[in-house]
Write a protein that holds these residues in place. Structure first.
Motif, PDB file in Angstrom:
ATOM      1  N   SER A 176       0.809  -1.222   0.000  1.00  0.00           N
ATOM      2  CA  SER A 176       0.000   0.000   0.000  1.00  0.00           C
ATOM      3  C   SER A 176       0.843   1.274   0.000  1.00  0.00           C
ATOM      4  CB  SER A 176      -0.936   0.015   1.211  1.00  0.00           C
ATOM      5  OG  SER A 176      -0.202   0.107   2.421  1.00  0.00           O
ATOM      6  N   LEU A 177       2.103   1.180   0.408  1.00  0.00           N
ATOM      7  CA  LEU A 177       2.967   2.361   0.392  1.00  0.00           C
ATOM      8  C   LEU A 177       3.218   2.848  -1.033  1.00  0.00           C
ATOM      9  CD1 LEU A 177       5.660   1.395   3.060  1.00  0.00           C
ATOM     10  CD2 LEU A 177       3.602   2.778   3.387  1.00  0.00           C
ATOM     11  N   LEU A 178       3.114   1.951  -2.001  1.00  0.00           N
ATOM     12  CA  LEU A 178       3.407   2.317  -3.384  1.00  0.00           C
ATOM     13  C   LEU A 178       2.423   3.350  -3.925  1.00  0.00           C
ATOM     14  CD1 LEU A 178       4.379  -1.194  -4.726  1.00  0.00           C
ATOM     15  CD2 LEU A 178       5.872   0.818  -4.714  1.00  0.00           C
ATOM     16  N   GLU A 179       1.184   3.377  -3.416  1.00  0.00           N
ATOM     17  CA  GLU A 179       0.242   4.385  -3.896  1.00  0.00           C
ATOM     18  C   GLU A 179       0.663   5.781  -3.440  1.00  0.00           C
ATOM     19  OE1 GLU A 179      -3.709   3.429  -2.564  1.00  0.00           O
ATOM     20  OE2 GLU A 179      -2.999   2.847  -0.574  1.00  0.00           O
ATOM     21  N   LEU A 180       1.254   5.874  -2.257  1.00  0.00           N
ATOM     22  CA  LEU A 180       1.794   7.154  -1.798  1.00  0.00           C
ATOM     23  C   LEU A 180       2.965   7.585  -2.676  1.00  0.00           C
ATOM     24  CD1 LEU A 180       1.808   6.458   2.057  1.00  0.00           C
ATOM     25  CD2 LEU A 180       0.135   7.815   0.782  1.00  0.00           C
ATOM     26  N   VAL A 181       3.807   6.613  -3.040  1.00  0.00           N
ATOM     27  CA  VAL A 181       4.956   6.913  -3.904  1.00  0.00           C
ATOM     28  C   VAL A 181       4.480   7.432  -5.262  1.00  0.00           C
ATOM     29  CG1 VAL A 181       7.034   6.007  -4.991  1.00  0.00           C
ATOM     30  CG2 VAL A 181       6.359   5.176  -2.733  1.00  0.00           C
ATOM     31  N   ALA A 182       3.457   6.813  -5.812  1.00  0.00           N
ATOM     32  CA  ALA A 182       2.941   7.246  -7.114  1.00  0.00           C
ATOM     33  C   ALA A 182       2.387   8.667  -7.042  1.00  0.00           C
ATOM     34  CB  ALA A 182       1.858   6.288  -7.598  1.00  0.00           C
ATOM     35  N   LEU A 183       1.598   8.966  -6.018  1.00  0.00           N
ATOM     36  CA  LEU A 183       1.011  10.304  -5.890  1.00  0.00           C
ATOM     37  C   LEU A 183       2.095  11.376  -5.749  1.00  0.00           C
ATOM     38  CD1 LEU A 183      -1.979   9.606  -3.451  1.00  0.00           C
ATOM     39  CD2 LEU A 183      -2.103  10.092  -5.901  1.00  0.00           C
ATOM     40  N   GLY A 184       3.072  11.139  -4.882  1.00  0.00           N
ATOM     41  CA  GLY A 184       4.128  12.124  -4.671  1.00  0.00           C
ATOM     42  C   GLY A 184       5.027  12.297  -5.871  1.00  0.00           C
ATOM     43  N   THR A 185       5.305  11.206  -6.570  1.00  0.00           N
ATOM     44  CA  THR A 185       6.174  11.256  -7.747  1.00  0.00           C
ATOM     45  C   THR A 185       5.509  12.017  -8.885  1.00  0.00           C
ATOM     46  OG1 THR A 185       7.240   9.172  -7.124  1.00  0.00           O
ATOM     47  CG2 THR A 185       7.443   9.861  -9.413  1.00  0.00           C
ATOM     48  N   ILE A 186       4.237  11.724  -9.130  1.00  0.00           N
ATOM     49  CA  ILE A 186       3.499  12.442 -10.177  1.00  0.00           C
ATOM     50  C   ILE A 186       3.398  13.924  -9.820  1.00  0.00           C
ATOM     51  CG2 ILE A 186       1.236  12.713 -11.272  1.00  0.00           C
ATOM     52  CD1 ILE A 186       0.904   9.641 -10.901  1.00  0.00           C
ATOM     53  N   ALA A 187       3.097  14.211  -8.563  1.00  0.00           N
ATOM     54  CA  ALA A 187       2.899  15.599  -8.131  1.00  0.00           C
ATOM     55  C   ALA A 187       4.151  16.446  -8.285  1.00  0.00           C
ATOM     56  CB  ALA A 187       2.442  15.632  -6.679  1.00  0.00           C
ATOM     57  N   ASP A 188       5.311  15.847  -8.050  1.00  0.00           N
ATOM     58  CA  ASP A 188       6.532  16.660  -8.023  1.00  0.00           C
ATOM     59  C   ASP A 188       7.151  16.873  -9.394  1.00  0.00           C
ATOM     60  OD1 ASP A 188       7.658  17.955  -5.689  1.00  0.00           O
ATOM     61  OD2 ASP A 188       9.558  17.071  -6.294  1.00  0.00           O
ATOM     62  N   ARG A 189       6.502  16.352 -10.435  1.00  0.00           N
ATOM     63  CA  ARG A 189       6.945  16.613 -11.809  1.00  0.00           C
ATOM     64  C   ARG A 189       8.382  16.148 -12.077  1.00  0.00           C
ATOM     65  NH1 ARG A 189       2.079  17.731 -11.876  1.00  0.00           N
ATOM     66  NH2 ARG A 189       1.140  19.590 -12.771  1.00  0.00           N
ATOM     67  N   VAL A 190       8.847  15.160 -11.320  1.00  0.00           N
ATOM     68  CA  VAL A 190      10.152  14.578 -11.647  1.00  0.00           C
ATOM     69  C   VAL A 190       9.992  13.760 -12.925  1.00  0.00           C
ATOM     70  CG1 VAL A 190      11.046  14.549  -9.289  1.00  0.00           C
ATOM     71  CG2 VAL A 190       9.652  12.644 -10.102  1.00  0.00           C
ATOM     72  N   PRO A 191      11.074  13.491 -13.633  1.00  0.00           N
ATOM     73  CA  PRO A 191      10.953  12.712 -14.873  1.00  0.00           C
ATOM     74  C   PRO A 191      10.331  11.340 -14.614  1.00  0.00           C
ATOM     75  CG  PRO A 191      13.133  13.710 -14.703  1.00  0.00           C
ATOM     76  CD  PRO A 191      12.470  13.915 -13.386  1.00  0.00           C
ATOM     77  N   LEU A 192       9.297  11.001 -15.348  1.00  0.00           N
ATOM     78  CA  LEU A 192       8.659   9.689 -15.189  1.00  0.00           C
ATOM     79  C   LEU A 192       9.364   8.670 -16.071  1.00  0.00           C
ATOM     80  CD1 LEU A 192       4.872  10.591 -14.913  1.00  0.00           C
ATOM     81  CD2 LEU A 192       6.490  10.010 -13.093  1.00  0.00           C
ATOM     82  N   SER A 193      10.631   8.493 -15.776  1.00  0.00           N
ATOM     83  CA  SER A 193      11.475   7.545 -16.496  1.00  0.00           C
ATOM     84  C   SER A 193      12.219   6.710 -15.467  1.00  0.00           C
ATOM     85  CB  SER A 193      12.465   8.296 -17.397  1.00  0.00           C
ATOM     86  OG  SER A 193      13.280   9.158 -16.616  1.00  0.00           O
ATOM     87  N   GLY A 194      12.889   5.667 -15.930  1.00  0.00           N
ATOM     88  CA  GLY A 194      13.689   4.848 -15.034  1.00  0.00           C
ATOM     89  C   GLY A 194      12.891   4.357 -13.846  1.00  0.00           C
ATOM     90  N   GLU A 195      13.471   4.465 -12.682  1.00  0.00           N
ATOM     91  CA  GLU A 195      12.840   3.959 -11.465  1.00  0.00           C
ATOM     92  C   GLU A 195      11.532   4.681 -11.155  1.00  0.00           C
ATOM     93  OE1 GLU A 195      14.774   2.003  -7.493  1.00  0.00           O
ATOM     94  OE2 GLU A 195      15.455   3.996  -8.054  1.00  0.00           O
ATOM     95  N   ASN A 196      11.441   5.966 -11.469  1.00  0.00           N
ATOM     96  CA  ASN A 196      10.194   6.697 -11.238  1.00  0.00           C
ATOM     97  C   ASN A 196       9.041   6.107 -12.044  1.00  0.00           C
ATOM     98  OD1 ASN A 196      11.344   8.512  -9.463  1.00  0.00           O
ATOM     99  ND2 ASN A 196      11.748  10.059 -11.032  1.00  0.00           N
ATOM    100  N   PHE A 197       9.321   5.687 -13.258  1.00  0.00           N
ATOM    101  CA  PHE A 197       8.283   5.076 -14.098  1.00  0.00           C
ATOM    102  C   PHE A 197       7.752   3.799 -13.448  1.00  0.00           C
ATOM    103  CE2 PHE A 197       7.216   1.813 -17.258  1.00  0.00           C
ATOM    104  CZ  PHE A 197       6.145   2.431 -17.905  1.00  0.00           C
ATOM    105  N   TYR A 198       8.653   2.934 -13.004  1.00  0.00           N
ATOM    106  CA  TYR A 198       8.233   1.661 -12.433  1.00  0.00           C
ATOM    107  C   TYR A 198       7.487   1.860 -11.116  1.00  0.00           C
ATOM    108  CZ  TYR A 198      11.331  -0.250 -15.962  1.00  0.00           C
ATOM    109  OH  TYR A 198      11.920  -0.565 -17.170  1.00  0.00           O
ATOM    110  N   LEU A 199       7.988   2.758 -10.267  1.00  0.00           N
ATOM    111  CA  LEU A 199       7.311   3.026  -8.997  1.00  0.00           C
ATOM    112  C   LEU A 199       5.911   3.595  -9.224  1.00  0.00           C
ATOM    113  CD1 LEU A 199      10.300   4.545  -6.993  1.00  0.00           C
ATOM    114  CD2 LEU A 199       9.090   2.431  -6.431  1.00  0.00           C
ATOM    115  N   THR A 200       5.788   4.478 -10.211  1.00  0.00           N
ATOM    116  CA  THR A 200       4.484   5.075 -10.510  1.00  0.00           C
ATOM    117  C   THR A 200       3.514   4.034 -11.061  1.00  0.00           C
ATOM    118  OG1 THR A 200       5.492   7.237 -10.922  1.00  0.00           O
ATOM    119  CG2 THR A 200       3.304   6.863 -11.845  1.00  0.00           C
ATOM    120  N   GLU A 201       3.980   3.201 -11.972  1.00  0.00           N
ATOM    121  CA  GLU A 201       3.125   2.156 -12.526  1.00  0.00           C
ATOM    122  C   GLU A 201       2.637   1.201 -11.441  1.00  0.00           C
ATOM    123  OE1 GLU A 201       2.059   1.349 -15.923  1.00  0.00           O
ATOM    124  OE2 GLU A 201       2.364   3.520 -15.819  1.00  0.00           O
TER     125      GLU A 201
END
Length: 417
Positions: A176-201
């Motif tokens: 369930s922590l992964l949903e928090l990671v997705a929300l924060g990652t999308i919100a902060d406009r960091v590149p959705l590539s590499g590890e950020n892409f996988y965590l968001t998915e």
């Protein structure tokens, strides 16, 4: 997909941070999670609080409000923590530039662990541990984690070491922590590539079948049916305005944050009440923000600023600091060049800047560093404070930097609605 995520052990100082956290848990010391007031900081705060509470620690959180305080660690907050017997401060999504406040905390007997992802523009801070993939001594293979991504890596390492569980057990029991990671990652406009892409998915998949009361409540009031996978655009338009509105409101100095309370609570009735309130407040703020942005756009048109400047600096006393970042972002999109919007707070000025990919704000701000009281952020989104008397000096300095580092840019034929 989980197999593509990197081991957290190459993050700088992570072993020191984990050892101190385990020590605090075993000694029953009071810990405070100190977060930034944006969605990345809020999700990071909730994530760390959940994990530490699950490990039976005495943990609380504190999120400063930008309208009543300053960005990052505050000395007055440290004094409160000392009075309450706090022994350890863990920052999330902030703290990299708070050298003086860290020293103050150490002097009153409080250890500080900084976990952050912002650019290290003023040297490594003197904390007990500095966990930041952008630190000069970092060998972590991916620099672009959001603050919540860093918090997730720390939580993973802490739980696995404290409970002696396998990686597969971690993913199963703490999914369930992964949903928090997705929300924060999308919100902060960091590149959705590499590890950020996988965590968001991974996180978006968890959100579709969430058991978290706060996310259930947001989906309900937004008309999102259960078990449907969300698109990133839906997160941006339906989730993030609700979770971010508290940062733009006057509040007490308690450090409490409604968005944090929404994501932390297990009470669905309470979550619905908070979500409904946040939605109403968000809609009101959006109306006000659009009005302010239109007014600044009219000023831009009248002064013909975009016809002669490569970096657009707008100073207007009537612009409340809660609208600075929004207006800078909107004007950047319309004029396709870096924009700085400056407003007044008490007896000094506050600026927020948003940039195009070709222009690094942190490097530009280093060129003006002697004028600032404080500055920090990312290459394309950054902020600062300075004395009112130094505004004209800043405008001259930043324009001079822009002349040297920006190629000629044609005006973008902006239209304001």
């Amino acid at each position: 997909m989980k197999d593509t995520l990197f081991s957290p052990f190459s993050l700088p100082d992570i072993e020191t941070a984990i050892s101190r956290l385990i020590q605090a848990i075993e000694r029953k010391e009071k810990i405070v999670i100190y977060g930034h007031d944006d969605v990345d900081g809020i999700t990071s705060t909730v994530l760390m609080c959940e994990v530490l509470k699950g490990l039976k620690s005495e943990v609380s959180y504190y999120i400063p409000n930008r309208l009543t305080g300053v960005y990052g660690l505050e000395e007055r907050a440290v004094k409160k923590f000392k009075a309450k017997g706090i022994k350890l401060i863990v920052t999330v999504d902030c703290g990299t530039t708070n050298h003086q406040e860290i020293i103050f905390a150490k002097n009153v007997g409080i250890d500080v662990i900084i976990t952050d992802h912002h650019e290290v523009s003023q040297g490594i801070p003197p904390a007990l541990a500095f966990v930041n993939p952008k630190s000069s001594d970092s060998v972590y293979p991916f620099r672009e984690l959001a603050g919540v991504g860093v918090a997730y890596k720390i939580a993973q390492t802490l739980v696995r070491k404290k409970l002696e569980i396998s990686l597969s057990q971690w993913y199963e029991e703490y999914e369930s922590l992964l949903e928090l990671v997705a929300l924060g990652t999308i919100a902060d406009r960091v590149p959705l590539s590499g590890e950020n892409f996988y965590l968001t998915e991974l996180g978006l998949s968890v959100i579709s079948e969430t058991v978290r009361s706060g996310i259930k409540a947001i989906k309900e009031i937004s008309g999102i049916e259960e078990n449907r996978r969300l698109e990133i655009d839906e997160v941006n338009t339906l989730f993030l305005p609700l979770l971010s509105v508290s940062r733009f409101e006057n509040s007490s100095l308690s450090g409490r944050n409604d968005a944090c309370e929404l994501l932390i609570t297990n009470d669905l009735t309470k979550a619905r009440e908070i979500a409904s309130s946040l939605k109403q407040r968000s809609e009101k703020w959006q109306e006000e923000a659009e009005s302010v942005c239109c007014r600044l756009g009219e000023i831009m048109e009248k002064t013909k600023l975009a016809d002669r400047e490569k970096i657009l600096v707008i100073v207007e006393e009537r612009t409340g600091i809660r609208f600075l970042g929004y207006c800078a972002g909107k004007l950047k999109e319309r004029y396709l060049r870096p924009v700085v919007v400056i407003g007044y707070k008490e007896d000094y000025a506050v600026g927020e800047a948003r940039s195009i990919p070709e222009f690094d704000l942190i490097e530009a701000f280093k060129y003006c560093a002697d004028l600032f009281k404080r500055y920090g952020g990312h290459k394309q989104a950054a902020g600062f404070s300075l004395e009112v008397k130094d505004i004209e000096k800043f405008k001259g300095r930043i324009r001079e930097y822009g002349e040297n580092y920006l190629s000629n840019t044609e005006s973008a034929n902006p239209t304001f609605i």
